[in-house]
Design an enzyme around this catalytic site. Structure first.
Site, short mmCIF file in Angstrom:
data_model
loop_
_atom_site.label_atom_id
_atom_site.label_comp_id
_atom_site.label_asym_id
_atom_site.label_seq_id
_atom_site.Cartn_x
_atom_site.Cartn_y
_atom_site.Cartn_z
CG ASP A 187 -21.14 8.12 -18.08
OD1 ASP A 187 -20.79 7.77 -16.90
OD2 ASP A 187 -22.39 8.28 -18.65
CB ILE A 188 -17.39 4.22 -16.71
CG1 ILE A 188 -16.07 4.91 -16.66
CG2 ILE A 188 -17.36 2.67 -16.86
CD1 ILE A 188 -15.26 4.79 -17.86
CG ASP A 205 -0.94 4.76 -1.27
OD1 ASP A 205 -1.65 4.50 -2.06
OD2 ASP A 205 -1.40 4.58 -0.17
N GLY A 232 -24.57 8.92 -17.06
CA GLY A 232 -24.35 9.85 -15.96
C GLY A 232 -23.89 9.26 -14.80
CB SER A 281 -5.06 1.24 -2.70
OG SER A 281 -5.61 0.89 -1.51
CD GLU A 308 -2.85 1.20 0.00
OE1 GLU A 308 -2.67 2.16 -0.71
OE2 GLU A 308 -3.61 0.32 0.10
CG ASP A 360 -22.19 4.43 -12.71
OD1 ASP A 360 -21.28 3.99 -12.09
OD2 ASP A 360 -22.15 4.56 -13.90
#
Length: 524
Positions: A490-491, A256, A504, A453, A252, A506
């Site tokens: 948009d996906i 990052d 839009g 992450s 992690e 979701d």
């Protein structure tokens, strides 16, 4: 002396945890006492202007925050007097953070807050905990908002997933032809604006693990870019402590730093290490927000847990901290979780991850990207199934519907839609599928990692570039993003379990993934 329960402080044991006896009365611990804000209404009014887009007086400076919006001196004094009466020591106090940290023994804290600290054991280990509420005397009733740290159970989990080895059956059957990317390659696919984030500071919150400078040097050298300045900030005795386990918290930490640092190598990366408790997590966040030395303009958080695992006092405390961040012009990017619509809770219900569910956080969901010849061919919701991970998202059971989400619908995978009644998660998205994940270096090994992450530091690096380009902080992004949706793609394909992607917003990928240059123009 009469004492009263502190609202929202009730704790229950971990599922399956059993008390094995009382905690050692001589054990020493530190507890964070959060004092009420001296002018809560004034801060809410200021932040509401940001939501409305008419904050003519701009963001407040950190140096002025304590005086205008910090804890009142009399309230801080009341906590000190209470501590003295019970033999507790004040080890730290900070008016802007509204924080007083007390030190004492289990016996002293049991007496001070009328609790019975026990030692609990469960399948994952052991912890010191309590059952029921914290109690406060009359003189602190209404003065203290939260008491955190009596319970030292692990509060949050990291939201990263390592890519399975190429011989894995799941990989062979469903991931043939996929490939990974460096953060810079993904930034190019997402058309990030040019720049290095020069002059900005990105705060990264970590609750375990650590990094090795030699790994960072090797990683950035391989990318062909200058290594960013990376600074460790210790909070509540937290340390940069690499474990040597690439699949543990080191994964992690390195993910990052390497993603944020690759996107914004000119930025100062400040890593705030704290214990993985509710107190440690909050103290790391408030330390970063009110850091007058490094002055982060964006915060990346890749840790969290289902709302049901938090006390109300803790969620309210984080939410108030993020409100302060908004007033200060700080963008808070938070991973939305890697366990789809159930968030890893095995009760058959929908759950969202916190602190991503705070309306003052930019909740970052996950996609799966298929690209070729330098362009995106297809991008869908990241969903590798119950064991492989999926974009966290859904509807909060705690936070009210923010004004900027009014009128939105949550489309369900089994058909039908429902108007949002509470805060919807996530807000935005980015590549998170381990199969199309990020090339990183962890504990001396090169590997590919995904998970939401990765999306929080990706967005943090983008915001740092935008801030540097316009020489002022973008700050609280949510209201403007929802108002225009400019700079977002948009996906519309895929699901995260109970929710499905749609035109839009979701509850899988929010408003979509970044179109960097257009987004920079929106906040220019």
């Amino acid at each position: 002396m009469s004492k009263h329960p502190l609202m929202g402080s009730e704790r229950a044991p971990f599922d399956g945890a059993q008390s094995v006896g009382k905690a050692d009365p001589a054990e020493r611990l530190e507890v964070t006492v959060l004092v009420r804000r001296g002018s809560s209404d004034a801060l809410r009014t200021r932040v509401s202007k940001l939501v409305a887009g008419n904050a003519s007086d701009g963001h407040i400076q950190r140096e002025d925050f304590a005086q205008q919006f910090g804890a009142a001196p009399n309230d801080m004094s009341a906590v000190r007097n209470f501590a003295s009466q019970h033999g507790l020591s004040v080890v730290e106090e900070h008016a802007a953070r509204r924080t007083v940290i007390l030190s004492g023994t289990v016996a002293q804290f049991n007496d001070a807050f009328d609790v019975d600290l026990q030692q609990f054991e469960h399948a994952g280990g052991s912890y010191r905990g309590r059952t029921g509420p914290v109690h406060l005397p009359d003189e602190l009733s209404g003065v203290v908002d939260a008491v955190l740290g009596l319970d030292n159970r692990p509060q949050a989990r990291p939201h990263f997933r390592s890519r399975p080895p190429q011989g894995n059956v799941h990989w062979q059957s469903s991931r043939t032809g996929t490939t990974s990317s460096t953060p810079l390659q993904l930034a190019s696919l997402y058309d990030f604006p040019a720049g290095t984030g020069q002059g900005q500071c990105i705060a990264i919150i970590e609750l375990g693990g650590g990094y090795r400078p030699a790994d960072l040097k090797a990683y950035f050298s391989k990318l062909g870019i200058a290594s960013p300045k990376v600074t460790t900030v210790s909070v509540d005795h937290g340390k940069n402590h690499p474990t040597g386990d690439a699949n543990g918290p080191d994964g992690e930490v390195m993910l990052d730093i390497e993603i944020a640092g690759a996107i914004a190598p000119g930025a100062h990366i400040a890593v705030y290490f704290a214990p993985n408790t509710d107190a440690g997590f909050l103290d790391a966040v408030t330390t970063a927000i009110h850091d007058t030395i490094r002055k982060p303009s964006v915060i990346s958080i890749s840790w969290g847990g289902p709302e049901s695992a938090w006390t109300e006092q803790a969620m309210t405390a984080f939410d108030q901290a993020f409100q302060a961040a908004a007033a200060l012009g700080i963008t808070v990017c938070v991973a939305s979780g890697d366990n789809g619509s159930g968030d890893g809770v095995n009760d058959g219900a929908d759950h969202v991850d916190f602190p991503a569910s705070s309306p003052y956080a930019l909740a970052c969901g996950g996609t799966s990207v298929q690209a070729g010849k330098g362009a995106i061919a297809k991008e869908t919701v990241w969903n590798d199934g119950a064991n492989g991970g999926a974009s966290g998202g859904g509807v909060s059971s705690f936070f009210a519907l923010p004004a900027w989400q009014e009128g939105l619908q949550a489309a369900r995978a089994k058909g039908g839609t429902g108007a949002l009644q509470m805060r919807g998660v996530p807000d935005v998205a980015g590549n998170a599928d381990p199969a199309t994940g990020y090339d990183v270096r962890v504990d001396g090994s090169d590997m590919v990692i995904g998970g939401t992450s990765a999306v929080a530091p990706l967005w943090a690096g983008l915001v740092a570039r935008i801030n540097a380009g316009k020489n002022s902080p973008a700050g609280y992004l949510n209201p403007k993003l929802y108002k225009t949706a400019a700079g977002l793609t948009d996906i519309t394909q895929g699901n995260n379990g109970d929710f499905v992607a749609s035109a839009g917003w979701d509850a899988c990928t929010g408003l979509g993934r970044p179109d960097g240059n257009k987004l920079a123009g929106t906040f220019g």
